[in-house]
Design a protein around this motif. Structure first.
Motif, PDB file in Angstrom:
ATOM      1  N   ASP A 190      -0.030   9.874  57.946  1.00  0.00           N
ATOM      2  CA  ASP A 190       0.225   9.691  56.513  1.00  0.00           C
ATOM      3  C   ASP A 190       0.257   8.196  56.227  1.00  0.00           C
ATOM      4  O   ASP A 190       0.638   7.383  57.074  1.00  0.00           O
ATOM      5  N   ALA A 191      -0.146   7.830  55.036  1.00  0.00           N
ATOM      6  CA  ALA A 191      -0.156   6.435  54.585  1.00  0.00           C
ATOM      7  C   ALA A 191       0.356   6.382  53.156  1.00  0.00           C
ATOM      8  O   ALA A 191       0.138   7.304  52.362  1.00  0.00           O
ATOM      9  N   SER A 192       1.063   5.298  52.856  1.00  0.00           N
ATOM     10  CA  SER A 192       1.635   5.169  51.500  1.00  0.00           C
ATOM     11  C   SER A 192       1.672   3.706  51.103  1.00  0.00           C
ATOM     12  O   SER A 192       1.734   2.810  51.944  1.00  0.00           O
ATOM     13  N   ALA A 193       1.653   3.471  49.785  1.00  0.00           N
ATOM     14  CA  ALA A 193       1.776   2.121  49.227  1.00  0.00           C
ATOM     15  C   ALA A 193       2.416   2.246  47.853  1.00  0.00           C
ATOM     16  O   ALA A 193       2.214   3.242  47.146  1.00  0.00           O
ATOM     17  N   SER A 194       3.191   1.242  47.495  1.00  0.00           N
ATOM     18  CA  SER A 194       3.837   1.281  46.174  1.00  0.00           C
ATOM     19  C   SER A 194       3.999  -0.128  45.642  1.00  0.00           C
ATOM     20  O   SER A 194       4.095  -1.096  46.394  1.00  0.00           O
ATOM     21  N   LEU A 195       4.027  -0.228  44.326  1.00  0.00           N
ATOM     22  CA  LEU A 195       4.249  -1.489  43.612  1.00  0.00           C
ATOM     23  C   LEU A 195       5.383  -1.254  42.622  1.00  0.00           C
ATOM     24  O   LEU A 195       5.327  -0.332  41.810  1.00  0.00           O
ATOM     25  N   ASN A 196       6.432  -2.089  42.731  1.00  0.00           N
ATOM     26  CA  ASN A 196       7.643  -1.874  41.931  1.00  0.00           C
ATOM     27  C   ASN A 196       7.916  -3.089  41.059  1.00  0.00           C
ATOM     28  O   ASN A 196       7.741  -4.237  41.497  1.00  0.00           O
ATOM     29  N   LEU A 197       8.370  -2.832  39.854  1.00  0.00           N
ATOM     30  CA  LEU A 197       8.706  -3.903  38.914  1.00  0.00           C
ATOM     31  C   LEU A 197      10.078  -3.613  38.313  1.00  0.00           C
ATOM     32  O   LEU A 197      10.345  -2.496  37.854  1.00  0.00           O
ATOM     33  N   GLY A 233      18.057  -2.820  31.273  1.00  0.00           N
ATOM     34  CA  GLY A 233      17.034  -3.125  32.258  1.00  0.00           C
ATOM     35  C   GLY A 233      15.863  -2.170  32.172  1.00  0.00           C
ATOM     36  O   GLY A 233      15.983  -1.037  31.670  1.00  0.00           O
ATOM     37  N   LEU A 234      14.701  -2.590  32.593  1.00  0.00           N
ATOM     38  CA  LEU A 234      13.503  -1.767  32.683  1.00  0.00           C
ATOM     39  C   LEU A 234      13.032  -1.763  34.128  1.00  0.00           C
ATOM     40  O   LEU A 234      13.172  -2.756  34.847  1.00  0.00           O
ATOM     41  N   ASN A 235      12.436  -0.622  34.536  1.00  0.00           N
ATOM     42  CA  ASN A 235      11.863  -0.569  35.873  1.00  0.00           C
ATOM     43  C   ASN A 235      10.609   0.288  35.827  1.00  0.00           C
ATOM     44  O   ASN A 235      10.485   1.215  35.030  1.00  0.00           O
ATOM     45  N   SER A 236       9.694  -0.042  36.685  1.00  0.00           N
ATOM     46  CA  SER A 236       8.439   0.694  36.752  1.00  0.00           C
ATOM     47  C   SER A 236       7.935   0.636  38.183  1.00  0.00           C
ATOM     48  O   SER A 236       8.178  -0.349  38.898  1.00  0.00           O
ATOM     49  N   SER A 237       7.220   1.712  38.572  1.00  0.00           N
ATOM     50  CA  SER A 237       6.649   1.723  39.913  1.00  0.00           C
ATOM     51  C   SER A 237       5.345   2.503  39.902  1.00  0.00           C
ATOM     52  O   SER A 237       5.157   3.445  39.123  1.00  0.00           O
ATOM     53  N   TYR A 238       4.465   2.114  40.746  1.00  0.00           N
ATOM     54  CA  TYR A 238       3.200   2.826  40.950  1.00  0.00           C
ATOM     55  C   TYR A 238       3.062   3.074  42.442  1.00  0.00           C
ATOM     56  O   TYR A 238       3.189   2.145  43.255  1.00  0.00           O
ATOM     57  N   GLY A 239       2.815   4.371  42.792  1.00  0.00           N
ATOM     58  CA  GLY A 239       2.761   4.718  44.202  1.00  0.00           C
ATOM     59  C   GLY A 239       1.495   5.474  44.572  1.00  0.00           C
ATOM     60  O   GLY A 239       0.888   6.174  43.753  1.00  0.00           O
ATOM     61  N   TRP A 240       1.096   5.322  45.804  1.00  0.00           N
ATOM     62  CA  TRP A 240      -0.056   6.030  46.369  1.00  0.00           C
ATOM     63  C   TRP A 240       0.332   6.581  47.722  1.00  0.00           C
ATOM     64  O   TRP A 240       1.020   5.906  48.508  1.00  0.00           O
ATOM     65  N   ASN A 241      -0.070   7.850  47.978  1.00  0.00           N
ATOM     66  CA  ASN A 241       0.291   8.497  49.237  1.00  0.00           C
ATOM     67  C   ASN A 241      -0.876   9.346  49.720  1.00  0.00           C
ATOM     68  O   ASN A 241      -1.516  10.052  48.933  1.00  0.00           O
ATOM     69  N   LYS A 242      -1.128   9.286  51.013  1.00  0.00           N
ATOM     70  CA  LYS A 242      -2.194  10.089  51.617  1.00  0.00           C
ATOM     71  C   LYS A 242      -1.695  10.675  52.923  1.00  0.00           C
ATOM     72  O   LYS A 242      -1.170   9.955  53.775  1.00  0.00           O
ATOM     73  N   ASN A 243      -1.870  12.028  53.079  1.00  0.00           N
ATOM     74  CA  ASN A 243      -1.449  12.729  54.292  1.00  0.00           C
ATOM     75  C   ASN A 243      -2.647  13.433  54.925  1.00  0.00           C
ATOM     76  O   ASN A 243      -3.428  14.083  54.227  1.00  0.00           O
ATOM     77  N   LYS A 244      -2.777  13.319  56.200  1.00  0.00           N
ATOM     78  CA  LYS A 244      -3.740  14.104  56.985  1.00  0.00           C
ATOM     79  C   LYS A 244      -2.945  15.004  57.922  1.00  0.00           C
ATOM     80  O   LYS A 244      -2.197  14.499  58.777  1.00  0.00           O
ATOM     81  N   PHE A 245      -3.096  16.340  57.703  1.00  0.00           N
ATOM     82  CA  PHE A 245      -2.286  17.288  58.446  1.00  0.00           C
ATOM     83  C   PHE A 245      -2.992  17.727  59.731  1.00  0.00           C
ATOM     84  O   PHE A 245      -4.224  17.725  59.833  1.00  0.00           O
ATOM     85  N   ALA A 246      -2.199  18.140  60.661  1.00  0.00           N
ATOM     86  CA  ALA A 246      -2.738  18.633  61.932  1.00  0.00           C
ATOM     87  C   ALA A 246      -3.396  19.994  61.720  1.00  0.00           C
ATOM     88  O   ALA A 246      -3.049  20.738  60.791  1.00  0.00           O
ATOM     89  N   PRO A 247      -4.339  20.336  62.570  1.00  0.00           N
ATOM     90  CA  PRO A 247      -4.944  21.682  62.494  1.00  0.00           C
ATOM     91  C   PRO A 247      -3.871  22.769  62.580  1.00  0.00           C
ATOM     92  O   PRO A 247      -2.892  22.638  63.313  1.00  0.00           O
ATOM     93  N   GLY A 248      -4.068  23.813  61.809  1.00  0.00           N
ATOM     94  CA  GLY A 248      -3.096  24.903  61.770  1.00  0.00           C
ATOM     95  C   GLY A 248      -2.280  24.907  60.514  1.00  0.00           C
ATOM     96  O   GLY A 248      -1.564  25.868  60.237  1.00  0.00           O
TER      97      GLY A 248
END
Length: 440
Positions: free
Chosen positions: A99-106, A284-299
């Motif tokens: 799995d891989a992930s990335a995020s940008l937070n403000l 206060g204000l907050n914002s985030s943008y996220g990306w996630n990718k999962n590769k599952f095992a066979p089965g």
């Protein structure tokens, strides 16, 4: 050791101490330029000023949002025993998954009860304070520089006067020897002349040594090699038409010490505002943008999944009651401001005292200078007359020596008065905050 041997040794030292070639002429403007560039205190003050300038920028104010990013990945291999719904089974060894992930937070504080605004004003004021402190260092350095410079000038003129006295004493000693050889003087006249010549030699050597030491002191103040030799300009230029009321008004406006205390008072009022800001709601204000990718095992039901997300939020924070801590900080800030106001009032009164004292010293120094100038003129006339009478044998050598000593003393006193008056003027200008524009 015989007296003539003492004189020989002293004369040898005099020749060693006398420069055989022209030295560097260190003008007052050159001394100022070298000191402003190399003086250790000024260099350190300039660095402190640069630190304050960096701290007072918008990037250190809290006005800009916080932006952060993060990314990560994981990889694994799994051994699985799987049983299907139809009753069959299978085994999977070393099945990969990742799995891989990335995020940008403000995050941004829209409103914090004005605390940020007053903190930023404090940073600006701190920069002004550093600028004033740097100016105070420059002013103190200039005063110390010219105290040393004028001391060298005084000693240089004293050296010249003492050398002239020494030459006269040597001429008198030789005259006494020749007169004794022709039977016109006694041995006592020669001994008196030798003693006076030896005394003048010692005095001359002492001045030469003092002059060398003071030149090393000035070199240190200028931040350069202490062994550099030089001559100085002995011309004194006094400020014209100095007026106490004008100088006193300038002092209350421009004196560095008073300005620093006033800046600290402004900062203490900002501290009260900052302490009060903790009792006001914050938005206060907050914002985030996220990306996630999962590769599952066979089965697994899914073999791969990829998603993105965008979140926007707002917050309201209100410190309704914190056990009285905010109120205590505000009360203490008010008391600190009252103390700083007391410091300002005390500094103003002390500055007025210093101005009055400095003005009195300055006026007295000018009077003494004029009196010593007249006294010197009188002693020159007296010495010229005594020298003429001594040449005709109308006065004794002791009387001539007294006239010679009186002239030397008058010269030394006049030089002291001249440079003391200039230093008194510089102190007055420093207190009034105008020394950086003064004539030297």
């Amino acid at each position: 050791m015989k007296i003539n041997k003492l004189i020989y040794i002293a004369t040898g030292w005099l020749l060693i101490g006398t420069p055989l070639h022209a030295q560097e002429m260190l003008t007052k403007s050159d001394a100022v330029s070298i000191a402003l560039e190399n003086n250790f205190d000024i260099r350190a003050a300039n660095n402190d000023l640069e630190i304050s300038e960096n701290s007072a920028k918008i990037t250190n104010s809290g006005y800009l949002p916080n932006v952060s990013g993060s990314a990560g990945t994981n990889f694994s291999r799994t051994n699985s025993d799987l049983t299907l719904t139809d009753g069959s089974s299978t085994t999977i060894n070393g099945a990969p998954s990742s799995d891989a992930s990335a995020s940008l937070n403000l995050d941004y504080t829209v409103f914090d009860g004005f605390g940020r605004m007053y903190d930023y004003k404090k940073l600006k004021e701190n920069y002004n304070l550093s600028d004033l402190q740097s100016r105070a260092v420059m002013e103190n350095t200039l005063v110390n520089l010219f105290v040393s410079y004028y001391e060298i000038a005084r000693l240089s003129e004293n050296e010249l006067n003492q050398k002239q006295t020494l030459d006269i004493s040597r001429e008198r000693w030789l005259r006494a020897k020749y007169s004794f050889e022709f039977g016109q003087n006694s041995q006592l006249d020669i001994l008196n002349a030798e003693v006076d010549y030896n005394t003048d030699s010692i005095n001359y050597l002492t001045i030469v040594q003092q002059l060398k030491n003071e030149k090393r002191n000035l070199n240190l103040l200028m931040g350069r090699d202490v062994s550099i030799t030089f001559d100085v300009d002995t011309l004194i230029i006094f400020e014209e038409n100095l007026d106490y009321e004008v100088l006193n008004a300038l002092a209350m406006e421009k004196n560095a010490t008073l300005n620093i205390e006033q800046g600290l008072l402004r900062n203490s009022h900002y501290d009260i505002k900052v302490a009060s800001s903790s009792m006001i709601p914050k938005i206060g204000l907050n914002s985030s943008y996220g990306w996630n990718k999962n590769k599952f095992a066979p089965g697994n039901f899914l073999s791969e999944r990829q998603s993105t997300s965008l979140n926007i939020g707002a917050s309201l924070t209100w410190n309704i009651f914190d056990g009285g801590l905010s109120n205590t900080r505000r009360q203490n800030a008010k008391l600190a401001a009252e103390n700083q106001l007391i410091n300002v009032e005390r500094t103003e009164l002390d500055l007025e005292r210093q101005m009055q004292n400095a003005w009195t010293v300055y006026q007295t120094a000018l009077f003494v200078l004029q009196a010593e100038k007249k006294n010197l003129e009188t002693n020159y006339r007296n010495f010229d007359r005594s020298k003429e009478q001594y040449g005709f044998g109308q006065i004794t050598s002791i009387e001539f020596r007294q006239a010679q000593f009186n002239l030397l003393t008058a010269n030394l006193n006049y030089n002291q008065a001249k440079y003391s008056a200039k230093i008194a003027e510089l102190v007055l200008l420093q207190l009034s905050g105008t020394i950086l524009e003064a004539q030297f």
